[in-house]
Design a protein around this motif. Structure first.
Motif, PDB file in Angstrom:
ATOM      1  N   SER A 255      98.735  38.464  50.514  1.00 25.34           N
ATOM      2  CA  SER A 255      98.503  39.911  50.539  1.00 25.34           C
ATOM      3  C   SER A 255      99.777  40.705  50.277  1.00 25.34           C
ATOM      4  O   SER A 255      99.742  41.746  49.620  1.00 25.34           O
ATOM      5  CB  SER A 255      97.890  40.324  51.877  1.00 25.34           C
ATOM      6  OG  SER A 255      96.617  39.738  52.037  1.00 25.34           O
TER       7      SER A 255
ATOM      8  N   PHE B 102      98.858  42.887  47.293  1.00 26.56           N
ATOM      9  CA  PHE B 102      98.499  44.239  47.724  1.00 26.56           C
ATOM     10  C   PHE B 102      99.684  45.035  48.266  1.00 26.56           C
ATOM     11  O   PHE B 102      99.538  46.190  48.632  1.00 26.56           O
ATOM     12  CB  PHE B 102      97.407  44.171  48.799  1.00 26.56           C
ATOM     13  CG  PHE B 102      96.196  43.395  48.387  1.00 26.56           C
ATOM     14  CD1 PHE B 102      95.292  43.919  47.470  1.00 26.56           C
ATOM     15  CD2 PHE B 102      95.959  42.125  48.886  1.00 26.56           C
ATOM     16  CE1 PHE B 102      94.174  43.200  47.085  1.00 26.56           C
ATOM     17  CE2 PHE B 102      94.842  41.393  48.509  1.00 26.56           C
ATOM     18  CZ  PHE B 102      93.955  41.935  47.601  1.00 26.56           C
ATOM     19  N   LYS B 103     100.843  44.379  48.404  1.00 32.32           N
ATOM     20  CA  LYS B 103     102.043  45.004  48.977  1.00 32.32           C
ATOM     21  C   LYS B 103     101.801  45.478  50.415  1.00 32.32           C
ATOM     22  O   LYS B 103     102.331  46.491  50.859  1.00 32.32           O
ATOM     23  CB  LYS B 103     102.559  46.159  48.110  1.00 32.32           C
ATOM     24  CG  LYS B 103     102.863  45.775  46.677  1.00 32.32           C
ATOM     25  CD  LYS B 103     103.892  44.671  46.585  1.00 32.32           C
ATOM     26  CE  LYS B 103     104.180  44.328  45.126  1.00 32.32           C
ATOM     27  NZ  LYS B 103     104.671  43.008  44.912  1.00 32.32           N
TER      28      LYS B 103
ATOM     29  N   ASP C 206      93.124  44.497  50.418  1.00 30.54           N
ATOM     30  CA  ASP C 206      92.468  45.798  50.310  1.00 30.54           C
ATOM     31  C   ASP C 206      90.980  45.642  50.609  1.00 30.54           C
ATOM     32  O   ASP C 206      90.407  44.558  50.422  1.00 30.54           O
ATOM     33  CB  ASP C 206      92.620  46.361  48.889  1.00 30.54           C
ATOM     34  CG  ASP C 206      93.993  46.960  48.624  1.00 30.54           C
ATOM     35  OD1 ASP C 206      94.771  47.164  49.592  1.00 30.54           O
ATOM     36  OD2 ASP C 206      94.299  47.231  47.442  1.00 30.54           O
TER      37      ASP C 206
ATOM     38  N   TYR D   3      88.291  43.398  48.628  1.00 25.29           N
ATOM     39  CA  TYR D   3      88.945  42.235  48.026  1.00 25.29           C
ATOM     40  C   TYR D   3      89.022  41.050  48.992  1.00 25.29           C
ATOM     41  O   TYR D   3      89.647  40.035  48.693  1.00 25.29           O
ATOM     42  CB  TYR D   3      90.357  42.592  47.545  1.00 25.29           C
ATOM     43  CG  TYR D   3      90.384  43.370  46.260  1.00 25.29           C
ATOM     44  CD1 TYR D   3      90.580  42.720  45.046  1.00 25.29           C
ATOM     45  CD2 TYR D   3      90.214  44.749  46.253  1.00 25.29           C
ATOM     46  CE1 TYR D   3      90.618  43.432  43.854  1.00 25.29           C
ATOM     47  CE2 TYR D   3      90.240  45.470  45.064  1.00 25.29           C
ATOM     48  CZ  TYR D   3      90.448  44.798  43.871  1.00 25.29           C
ATOM     49  OH  TYR D   3      90.477  45.506  42.686  1.00 25.29           O
TER      50      TYR D   3
ATOM     51  N   CYS E   5     101.321  37.776  42.841  1.00 26.25           N
ATOM     52  CA  CYS E   5     102.019  38.575  41.822  1.00 26.25           C
ATOM     53  C   CYS E   5     101.159  38.729  40.569  1.00 26.25           C
ATOM     54  O   CYS E   5     101.120  39.796  39.955  1.00 26.25           O
ATOM     55  CB  CYS E   5     103.353  37.933  41.467  1.00 26.25           C
ATOM     56  SG  CYS E   5     104.579  38.062  42.790  1.00 26.25           S
TER      57      CYS E   5
ATOM     58  N   TYR F 215      98.302  41.287  41.308  1.00 25.28           N
ATOM     59  CA  TYR F 215      98.708  42.605  41.796  1.00 25.28           C
ATOM     60  C   TYR F 215      98.244  43.720  40.848  1.00 25.28           C
ATOM     61  O   TYR F 215      98.469  43.662  39.641  1.00 25.28           O
ATOM     62  CB  TYR F 215     100.230  42.646  41.950  1.00 25.28           C
ATOM     63  CG  TYR F 215     100.776  43.986  42.373  1.00 25.28           C
ATOM     64  CD1 TYR F 215     100.439  44.541  43.599  1.00 25.28           C
ATOM     65  CD2 TYR F 215     101.627  44.694  41.548  1.00 25.28           C
ATOM     66  CE1 TYR F 215     100.948  45.765  44.002  1.00 25.28           C
ATOM     67  CE2 TYR F 215     102.145  45.922  41.934  1.00 25.28           C
ATOM     68  CZ  TYR F 215     101.797  46.456  43.163  1.00 25.28           C
ATOM     69  OH  TYR F 215     102.293  47.679  43.551  1.00 25.28           O
ATOM     70  N   LYS F 216      97.553  44.714  41.430  1.00 24.47           N
ATOM     71  CA  LYS F 216      97.059  45.904  40.716  1.00 24.47           C
ATOM     72  C   LYS F 216      96.090  45.575  39.580  1.00 24.47           C
ATOM     73  O   LYS F 216      95.999  46.303  38.601  1.00 24.47           O
ATOM     74  CB  LYS F 216      98.226  46.742  40.192  1.00 24.47           C
ATOM     75  CG  LYS F 216      98.972  47.454  41.290  1.00 24.47           C
ATOM     76  CD  LYS F 216      99.724  48.643  40.761  1.00 24.47           C
ATOM     77  CE  LYS F 216     100.325  49.369  41.946  1.00 24.47           C
ATOM     78  NZ  LYS F 216     100.704  50.719  41.634  1.00 24.47           N
ATOM     79  N   ARG F 217      95.397  44.462  39.689  1.00 26.79           N
ATOM     80  CA  ARG F 217      94.387  44.106  38.681  1.00 26.79           C
ATOM     81  C   ARG F 217      93.000  44.467  39.202  1.00 26.79           C
ATOM     82  O   ARG F 217      92.753  44.456  40.403  1.00 26.79           O
ATOM     83  CB  ARG F 217      94.442  42.617  38.360  1.00 26.79           C
ATOM     84  CG  ARG F 217      95.814  42.125  37.930  1.00 26.79           C
ATOM     85  CD  ARG F 217      95.853  41.826  36.507  1.00 26.79           C
ATOM     86  NE  ARG F 217      97.177  41.304  36.137  1.00 26.79           N
ATOM     87  CZ  ARG F 217      97.401  40.602  35.077  1.00 26.79           C
ATOM     88  NH1 ARG F 217      96.413  40.309  34.257  1.00 26.79           N
ATOM     89  NH2 ARG F 217      98.600  40.178  34.793  1.00 26.79           N
ATOM     90  N   GLU F 218      92.100  44.733  38.289  1.00 30.60           N
ATOM     91  CA  GLU F 218      90.716  45.079  38.632  1.00 30.60           C
ATOM     92  C   GLU F 218      89.965  43.834  39.130  1.00 30.60           C
ATOM     93  O   GLU F 218      90.347  42.706  38.830  1.00 30.60           O
ATOM     94  CB  GLU F 218      89.996  45.645  37.406  1.00 30.60           C
ATOM     95  CG  GLU F 218      90.635  46.903  36.840  1.00 30.60           C
ATOM     96  CD  GLU F 218      90.584  48.066  37.809  1.00 30.60           C
ATOM     97  OE1 GLU F 218      89.574  48.202  38.526  1.00 30.60           O
ATOM     98  OE2 GLU F 218      91.561  48.836  37.857  1.00 30.60           O
ATOM     99  N   LYS F 219      88.869  44.057  39.849  1.00 30.30           N
ATOM    100  CA  LYS F 219      88.068  42.956  40.393  1.00 30.30           C
ATOM    101  C   LYS F 219      87.589  42.007  39.302  1.00 30.30           C
ATOM    102  O   LYS F 219      87.544  40.792  39.517  1.00 30.30           O
ATOM    103  CB  LYS F 219      86.866  43.489  41.175  1.00 30.30           C
ATOM    104  CG  LYS F 219      87.194  43.999  42.544  1.00 30.30           C
ATOM    105  CD  LYS F 219      85.924  44.349  43.292  1.00 30.30           C
ATOM    106  CE  LYS F 219      86.251  44.850  44.680  1.00 30.30           C
ATOM    107  NZ  LYS F 219      85.044  45.169  45.440  1.00 30.30           N
TER     108      LYS F 219
ATOM    109  N   TRP G 156      90.244  39.581  38.629  1.00 30.52           N
ATOM    110  CA  TRP G 156      90.311  38.623  39.729  1.00 30.52           C
ATOM    111  C   TRP G 156      89.233  37.554  39.577  1.00 30.52           C
ATOM    112  O   TRP G 156      89.523  36.363  39.690  1.00 30.52           O
ATOM    113  CB  TRP G 156      90.116  39.342  41.068  1.00 30.52           C
ATOM    114  CG  TRP G 156      91.326  40.024  41.625  1.00 30.52           C
ATOM    115  CD1 TRP G 156      92.049  41.020  41.045  1.00 30.52           C
ATOM    116  CD2 TRP G 156      91.934  39.763  42.882  1.00 30.52           C
ATOM    117  NE1 TRP G 156      93.069  41.406  41.864  1.00 30.52           N
ATOM    118  CE2 TRP G 156      93.011  40.650  43.012  1.00 30.52           C
ATOM    119  CE3 TRP G 156      91.651  38.891  43.925  1.00 30.52           C
ATOM    120  CZ2 TRP G 156      93.829  40.674  44.134  1.00 30.52           C
ATOM    121  CZ3 TRP G 156      92.461  38.917  45.037  1.00 30.52           C
ATOM    122  CH2 TRP G 156      93.548  39.798  45.141  1.00 30.52           C
TER     123      TRP G 156
END
Length: 176
Positions: free
Chosen positions: A110, A114-115, A120, A123, A146, A149-153, A156
């Motif tokens: 995470s 998600f930083k 989130d 997710y 990494c 990170y910041k990718r759409e579902k 994923w």
């Protein structure tokens, strides 16, 4: 001295790493690659050497040769995924790392995906699938986090589908 064997492969090879290792240990910037002379000097010193991510016996053999070149009070720490490398080199004490517990693994993942210390909202299930795949291996968790990170579902889901069929190259290197 920390010797990164992966780095050595990209930056001049084992001879370059050996020169750097001996230079650091002997505190001599002008060290020459006369192995016998340098190891005679080293045999009188107390040293700690860490070899990270060793993949084959020849790496250790090229850098140090044998354990009897160092004083009995010197210590060498070797990280590897292949215990046979350690056995071949005559290592007497092998400590095997356990996989991370689920909640620790999820926290590491995470932090990279998600930083924050938890997934989130929405997710959680996808993160759980990644946890199952990574099997508590910290580097796998970081690499995957990494990457996602910041990718759409949809990305994923596609990545997880592919991971179930083909290992990510960075994880493949670690798991061998």
């Amino acid at each position: 001295v920390l010797a990164s064997l992966k780095m050595s492969q990209r930056q001049g090879g084992l001879a370059c790493l050996q020169k750097k290792l001996l230079s650091n240990l002997l505190k001599d910037k002008n060290v020459i690659l006369d192995i016998g002379l340098n190891f005679r000097r080293l045999s009188r010193m107390k040293v700690l050497i860490v070899f990270d991510d060793v993949t084959c016996f020849s790496q250790l053999d090229s850098l140090i040769g044998s354990l009897d070149r160092l004083t009995p009070v010197s210590r060498i720490i070797i990280t590897t995924r292949n215990k046979q490398v350690l056995r071949n080199w005559g290592v007497s004490k092998i400590y095997e790392m356990e996989a991370l517990e689920y909640h620790h693994a999820l926290e590491i993942f995470s932090r990279h995906a998600f930083k924050q210390n938890h997934p989130d909202v929405g997710y959680e299930e996808l993160s759980s699938k990644v946890m199952k795949y990574a099997q508590g291996v910290p580097l796998a968790l970081k690499v995957l986090g990494c990457f996602l990170y910041k990718r759409e579902k949809e990305v994923w889901e596609s990545a997880i589908d592919k991971l179930q069929r083909i290992l990510h190259p960075s994880i493949l290197e670690v798991s061998m």
